[in-house]
Design a protein around this motif. Structure first.
Motif, mmCIF file in Angstrom:
data_model
loop_
_atom_site.group_PDB
_atom_site.id
_atom_site.type_symbol
_atom_site.label_atom_id
_atom_site.label_comp_id
_atom_site.label_asym_id
_atom_site.label_seq_id
_atom_site.Cartn_x
_atom_site.Cartn_y
_atom_site.Cartn_z
ATOM 1 N N ASP A 265 -4.711 1.716 0.763
ATOM 2 C CA ASP A 265 -3.978 2.964 0.514
ATOM 3 C C ASP A 265 -4.519 4.084 1.391
ATOM 4 O OD1 ASP A 265 -2.349 1.802 -1.373
ATOM 5 O OD2 ASP A 265 -3.477 2.532 -3.114
ATOM 6 N N TRP A 266 -5.839 4.195 1.390
ATOM 7 C CA TRP A 266 -6.474 5.276 2.151
ATOM 8 C C TRP A 266 -6.160 5.139 3.645
ATOM 9 C CZ3 TRP A 266 -10.123 6.019 6.012
ATOM 10 C CH2 TRP A 266 -10.668 7.312 6.106
ATOM 11 N N LEU A 267 -6.291 3.897 4.130
ATOM 12 C CA LEU A 267 -6.035 3.625 5.542
ATOM 13 C C LEU A 267 -4.572 3.900 5.885
ATOM 14 C CD1 LEU A 267 -8.059 2.653 7.620
ATOM 15 C CD2 LEU A 267 -7.259 0.327 7.259
ATOM 16 N N SER A 268 -3.671 3.543 4.967
ATOM 17 C CA SER A 268 -2.239 3.790 5.204
ATOM 18 C C SER A 268 -1.967 5.281 5.323
ATOM 19 C CB SER A 268 -1.397 3.221 4.059
ATOM 20 O OG SER A 268 -1.611 1.844 3.934
ATOM 21 N N PHE A 269 -2.646 6.046 4.484
ATOM 22 C CA PHE A 269 -2.489 7.504 4.551
ATOM 23 C C PHE A 269 -2.967 8.012 5.917
ATOM 24 C CE2 PHE A 269 -4.573 11.732 3.467
ATOM 25 C CZ PHE A 269 -3.394 12.462 3.614
ATOM 26 N N MET A 270 -4.134 7.549 6.368
ATOM 27 C CA MET A 270 -4.694 8.018 7.632
ATOM 28 C C MET A 270 -3.834 7.605 8.826
ATOM 29 S SD MET A 270 -6.852 9.881 6.662
ATOM 30 C CE MET A 270 -7.583 10.212 5.064
ATOM 31 N N ILE A 271 -3.271 6.399 8.748
ATOM 32 C CA ILE A 271 -2.431 5.921 9.852
ATOM 33 C C ILE A 271 -1.106 6.701 9.877
ATOM 34 C CG2 ILE A 271 -1.121 3.901 10.670
ATOM 35 C CD1 ILE A 271 -3.547 2.187 9.731
ATOM 36 N N PHE B 20 0.834 -1.204 0.000
ATOM 37 C CA PHE B 20 0.000 0.000 0.000
ATOM 38 C C PHE B 20 0.865 1.249 0.000
ATOM 39 C CE2 PHE B 20 -2.928 -3.069 2.199
ATOM 40 C CZ PHE B 20 -3.758 -3.225 1.112
ATOM 41 N N SER B 21 0.262 2.333 -0.451
ATOM 42 C CA SER B 21 0.996 3.592 -0.510
ATOM 43 C C SER B 21 0.164 4.724 0.084
ATOM 44 C CB SER B 21 1.348 3.898 -1.969
ATOM 45 O OG SER B 21 1.308 5.291 -2.215
ATOM 46 N N ALA B 22 0.733 5.364 1.104
ATOM 47 C CA ALA B 22 0.052 6.498 1.736
ATOM 48 C C ALA B 22 -0.107 7.652 0.753
ATOM 49 C CB ALA B 22 0.824 6.938 2.977
ATOM 50 N N THR B 23 0.841 7.776 -0.168
ATOM 51 C CA THR B 23 0.764 8.855 -1.160
ATOM 52 C C THR B 23 -0.427 8.651 -2.089
ATOM 53 O OG1 THR B 23 3.171 8.753 -1.105
ATOM 54 C CG2 THR B 23 2.181 10.176 -2.769
ATOM 55 N N ARG B 24 -0.598 7.388 -2.534
ATOM 56 C CA ARG B 24 -1.775 7.092 -3.369
ATOM 57 C C ARG B 24 -3.049 7.318 -2.559
ATOM 58 N NH1 ARG B 24 0.690 2.270 -5.541
ATOM 59 N NH2 ARG B 24 -0.362 1.149 -3.870
ATOM 60 N N GLY B 25 -2.996 6.943 -1.273
ATOM 61 C CA GLY B 25 -4.152 7.136 -0.394
ATOM 62 C C GLY B 25 -4.528 8.596 -0.258
ATOM 63 N N GLU B 26 -3.503 9.439 -0.193
ATOM 64 C CA GLU B 26 -3.744 10.877 -0.071
ATOM 65 C C GLU B 26 -4.440 11.408 -1.323
ATOM 66 O OE1 GLU B 26 -0.237 13.173 0.730
ATOM 67 O OE2 GLU B 26 -1.378 15.031 0.947
#
Lengths: 144, 172
Positions: free
Chosen positions: A136-142, A52-58
């Protein structure tokens, strides 16, 4: 502690460490499990899945979609653009920040997380979110 | 007769204490009356499951604001809850329905909702509190721009104007 015999400070230390460890895992485990579940599903859907990617999640968090409801085209229609600040529902009620740092109790109940993904993805995208999108979204939030 | 020990005895001012207690008891009684009989008090949701499930998107509206027939109808069509999918699992739905129905305006909550439901037909099972005759009348002086204010947004946002709404108070 004068009246207590001084015995085995090692045992105490061990107990304290264990308690602390158990405590930390009790909080972290549901989120890790949730992410692991999404990762497994993402891998099944796409064998080339590479995490997963926090950047994609953002980017996902701020993207506008056309498939859902006209008045809620994006996550940010209700949640704040900056996940560390509060959002607002169409009915006017405040929503606690979605960033974990700002709302430390979030994402500890997998059933609750799934309930809201189900409802909100439907409202915003007009379909269910993929495991990759959720992770991805969850990784961004975490990470926030 | 044994002599008392006046030096050690504590002399309590009985009369002022009694008067004070009486005053407290009286105001408590008046307060309770006002709370129970006041037309602007609706007991807030006390059940944690109902509060969570019915209070995420909007204020968890007091069950006494609608008749039991309305709550049954609403709980029967949660997949289209004023345009949104608010469905919950069957066990949770049963729990919520039981709570709402037993505290509805024409069952458990009748002493609170007397005025709000006046003129409302139970058989019609109205879904919107904001369309009850009495609600409309009470809010007739609120101008349109206030409803559209970004901190109000919706007639369902009681808290925007009624600061005590979460505690059950809907005074002006």
């Amino acid at each position: 502690m004068k009246h207590h015999p001084r015995k085995q400070p090692g045992t105490l230390l061990l107990a304290a460490t264990l308690a602390l460890l158990l405590n930390t895992t009790a909080f972290a485990a549901p989120r890790d499990e949730l992410l692991a579940g999404y990762a497994a599903a993402a891998k099944t859907a796409d064998p080339a899945f590479a995490g997963f990617s926090a950047t994609r999640g953002e980017a996902f968090h701020r993207q506008s979609f056309a498939g859902g409801k006209a008045d809620t085209p994006a996550c940010t229609s209700c949640h704040a653009r900056d996940p560390r600040t509060s959002g607002q529902t169409p009915a006017g009620k405040a929503i606690d920040p979605v960033a974990l740092s700002a709302s430390p109790g979030r994402y500890a109940d997998p059933a609750k997380v799934e309930k809201w993904f189900k409802r909100n993805c439907n409202e915003v995208l007009g379909r269910q979110c993929t495991a990759q999108e959720k992770g991805d979204w969850l990784s961004f939030m975490i990470s926030q | 007769m044994k002599p008392m020990q006046p030096m050690n005895a504590i002399t309590l001012p009985y009369r002022p204490i009694a008067l004070g207690l009486l005053a407290i008891a009286f105001s408590a009684l008046v307060f309770q009356r006002a709370q129970a009989g006041g037309s602007h008090y609706f007991p807030p949701v006390g059940d944690p499951v109902v509060k969570e499930e019915c209070g995420s998107c909007h204020l968890a509206f007091p069950p006494s604001m609608l008749p039991a027939s309305s709550w049954k109808r609403m709980m029967g069509e949660l997949t289209n809850h004023f345009g949104d999918d608010a469905s919950v699992d069957p066990a949770t739905a049963r729990h919520i329905t039981n709570y709402l129905v037993s505290n509805a305006g024409d069952t458990g909550g009748q002493r609170y909702s007397d005025k709000l439901l006046r003129g409302t037909s139970t058989s019609k099972a109205p879904l919107r509190i904001t369309e009850l005759d009495r609600w409309v009348k009470e809010h007739r002086e609120v101008p349109a721009w206030e409803w559209q204010h970004k901190e109000v947004r919706s007639k369902a946002n009681c808290l925007a104007c009624h600061a005590g709404a979460e505690r059950g108070y809907y005074d002006d």
